[in-house]
Design a protein around this motif. Structure first.
Motif, short mmCIF file in Angstrom:
data_model
loop_
_atom_site.label_atom_id
_atom_site.label_comp_id
_atom_site.label_asym_id
_atom_site.label_seq_id
_atom_site.Cartn_x
_atom_site.Cartn_y
_atom_site.Cartn_z
N VAL A 17 76.85 1.49 57.41
CA VAL A 17 76.49 0.41 58.34
C VAL A 17 77.46 -0.75 58.19
O VAL A 17 77.92 -1.33 59.18
CB VAL A 17 75.03 -0.04 58.12
CG1 VAL A 17 74.68 -1.25 58.95
CG2 VAL A 17 74.07 1.11 58.41
N LEU A 18 77.81 -1.07 56.94
CA LEU A 18 78.79 -2.14 56.70
C LEU A 18 80.14 -1.78 57.30
O LEU A 18 80.89 -2.66 57.73
CB LEU A 18 78.96 -2.37 55.20
CG LEU A 18 77.76 -2.90 54.43
CD1 LEU A 18 78.05 -2.91 52.93
CD2 LEU A 18 77.39 -4.28 54.92
N GLN A 19 80.46 -0.50 57.32
CA GLN A 19 81.77 -0.06 57.77
C GLN A 19 81.83 0.16 59.28
O GLN A 19 82.89 0.48 59.80
CB GLN A 19 82.17 1.19 57.00
CG GLN A 19 82.29 0.90 55.53
CD GLN A 19 82.49 2.13 54.68
OE1 GLN A 19 82.53 3.24 55.16
NE2 GLN A 19 82.63 1.92 53.39
N MET A 20 80.71 -0.02 59.97
CA MET A 20 80.72 0.15 61.43
C MET A 20 81.10 -1.14 62.15
O MET A 20 81.23 -1.16 63.36
CB MET A 20 79.37 0.66 61.92
CG MET A 20 79.14 2.11 61.51
SD MET A 20 77.66 2.81 62.20
CE MET A 20 78.22 3.12 63.88
N ARG A 21 81.29 -2.19 61.39
CA ARG A 21 81.80 -3.42 61.99
C ARG A 21 83.26 -3.56 61.56
O ARG A 21 83.68 -3.01 60.55
CB ARG A 21 80.97 -4.63 61.57
CG ARG A 21 80.95 -4.90 60.11
CD ARG A 21 80.05 -6.10 59.77
NE ARG A 21 79.87 -6.24 58.35
CZ ARG A 21 80.75 -6.79 57.52
NH1 ARG A 21 81.89 -7.26 57.99
NH2 ARG A 21 80.52 -6.87 56.24
N VAL A 22 84.02 -4.27 62.34
CA VAL A 22 85.43 -4.45 62.02
C VAL A 22 85.53 -5.24 60.72
O VAL A 22 84.86 -6.26 60.56
CB VAL A 22 86.17 -5.18 63.16
CG1 VAL A 22 87.61 -5.48 62.78
CG2 VAL A 22 86.12 -4.37 64.43
N ARG A 23 86.36 -4.73 59.82
CA ARG A 23 86.54 -5.42 58.54
C ARG A 23 87.95 -5.20 58.03
O ARG A 23 88.61 -4.24 58.41
CB ARG A 23 85.51 -4.96 57.52
CG ARG A 23 85.67 -3.52 57.13
CD ARG A 23 84.46 -3.01 56.36
NE ARG A 23 84.72 -1.66 55.93
CZ ARG A 23 85.03 -1.32 54.70
NH1 ARG A 23 85.10 -2.22 53.76
NH2 ARG A 23 85.26 -0.07 54.39
N THR A 24 88.39 -6.08 57.16
CA THR A 24 89.70 -5.95 56.55
C THR A 24 89.64 -4.86 55.49
O THR A 24 88.71 -4.82 54.70
CB THR A 24 90.13 -7.29 55.91
OG1 THR A 24 90.11 -8.30 56.92
CG2 THR A 24 91.52 -7.19 55.30
N VAL A 25 90.63 -3.99 55.50
CA VAL A 25 90.68 -2.90 54.53
C VAL A 25 91.56 -3.31 53.37
O VAL A 25 92.74 -3.62 53.55
CB VAL A 25 91.25 -1.61 55.15
CG1 VAL A 25 91.23 -0.48 54.14
CG2 VAL A 25 90.47 -1.20 56.38
N THR A 26 90.97 -3.36 52.21
CA THR A 26 91.70 -3.59 50.97
C THR A 26 91.19 -2.57 49.97
O THR A 26 90.16 -1.93 50.21
CB THR A 26 91.44 -5.01 50.42
OG1 THR A 26 90.05 -5.13 50.11
CG2 THR A 26 91.84 -6.09 51.41
N LEU A 27 91.86 -2.44 48.87
CA LEU A 27 91.35 -1.55 47.83
C LEU A 27 89.97 -2.01 47.39
O LEU A 27 89.05 -1.22 47.24
CB LEU A 27 92.31 -1.50 46.64
CG LEU A 27 91.90 -0.59 45.49
CD1 LEU A 27 91.72 0.84 45.98
CD2 LEU A 27 92.91 -0.65 44.37
N ARG A 28 89.80 -3.30 47.24
CA ARG A 28 88.53 -3.86 46.79
C ARG A 28 87.40 -3.55 47.78
O ARG A 28 86.28 -3.26 47.36
CB ARG A 28 88.68 -5.37 46.61
CG ARG A 28 87.47 -6.03 46.05
CD ARG A 28 87.78 -7.52 45.74
NE ARG A 28 86.55 -8.19 45.47
CZ ARG A 28 85.97 -9.04 46.31
NH1 ARG A 28 86.54 -9.33 47.45
NH2 ARG A 28 84.84 -9.61 45.99
N SER A 29 87.69 -3.58 49.06
CA SER A 29 86.64 -3.36 50.06
C SER A 29 86.13 -1.93 50.06
O SER A 29 85.06 -1.65 50.60
CB SER A 29 87.15 -3.73 51.46
OG SER A 29 88.12 -2.80 51.90
N LEU A 30 86.88 -1.01 49.48
CA LEU A 30 86.48 0.39 49.47
C LEU A 30 85.82 0.82 48.17
O LEU A 30 85.46 1.98 48.01
CB LEU A 30 87.70 1.27 49.75
CG LEU A 30 88.34 1.03 51.11
CD1 LEU A 30 89.65 1.80 51.22
CD2 LEU A 30 87.41 1.40 52.23
N LEU A 31 85.64 -0.11 47.24
CA LEU A 31 85.14 0.27 45.93
C LEU A 31 83.61 0.28 45.81
O LEU A 31 83.09 0.84 44.85
CB LEU A 31 85.75 -0.62 44.86
CG LEU A 31 87.25 -0.43 44.67
CD1 LEU A 31 87.77 -1.35 43.58
CD2 LEU A 31 87.60 1.01 44.35
#
Length: 185
Positions: A17-31
């Motif tokens: 659900v968090l990933q269905m909105r536009v967001r900046t992709v960083t290594l941290r955001s995928l952890l």
């Protein structure tokens, strides 16, 4: 199932659900998903026997997780906008993610309530041994789904960041002192 099991499984499903909105992709955001499965791994991964067809069960579930995670990462939109790389999981990416994480959760609920005898019979007939092998294999399936999705998204982030014909994000330009010195010399 314990409250920890419910919280972890629901959180892994809800991550999409968090990933269905536009967001900046960083290594941290995928952890975040990686942290969730790491917690499950600490709680559930114990030594197991590889007798019988245990390794086959593990391989099959890990392959399923790799497939779903890779496809979910590939069907997530990733693009560069200015100095940022953005992403958004669409309906197909979310479906694939929920399919893997939701199927694990549904299986665990079923086994906990009415399915234990059926899984026991299946395990006996297919030479799957050991009390925790299913739990072990399902946790490894979650790991493989999370790691493959993170890997695909990181590869796509780096590719978008260094797209041909564009200045790499945060790697140059007038605000880079080394570049300005070289240009002045």
């Amino acid at each position: 199932m314990t409250p920890f099991d419910y919280i972890t499984d629901i959180a892994l499903i809800a991550v999409v659900v968090l990933q269905m909105r536009v967001r900046t992709v960083t290594l941290r955001s995928l952890l975040l998903p990686l942290g969730l499965v790491a917690g499950a791994g600490i709680a559930y991964l114990r030594p197991i026997s590889l007798a019988g067809n245990n390794l086959t069960l593990i391989a099959a579930l890990v392959a399923g997780g790799l497939t779903l995670g890779t496809l979910s990462g590939m069907t997530t939109s990733v693009w560069r906008q200015g100095d940022s790389v953005l992403s958004r999981a669409g309906v197909l990416a979310a479906f694939l993610w929920v399919l893997g994480m939701g199927a694990r959760f549904a299986f665990a609920l079923w086994v906990t309530h009415t399915g234990a005898a059926a899984v026991g019979r299946f395990s006996f007939h297919h030479d799957i041994t050991g009390g925790h092998i299913w739990q072990f294999a399902l946790v490894l399936m979650a790991y493989s789904e999370v790691l493959s999705r993170i890997g695909v998204l990181q590869f796509r982030r780096i590719r978008a960041e260094y797209a041909p014909g564009s200045e790499p994000a945060n790697r140059g330009g007038a605000d880079n002192p080394r570049l300005v010195v070289r240009q002045a010399a």
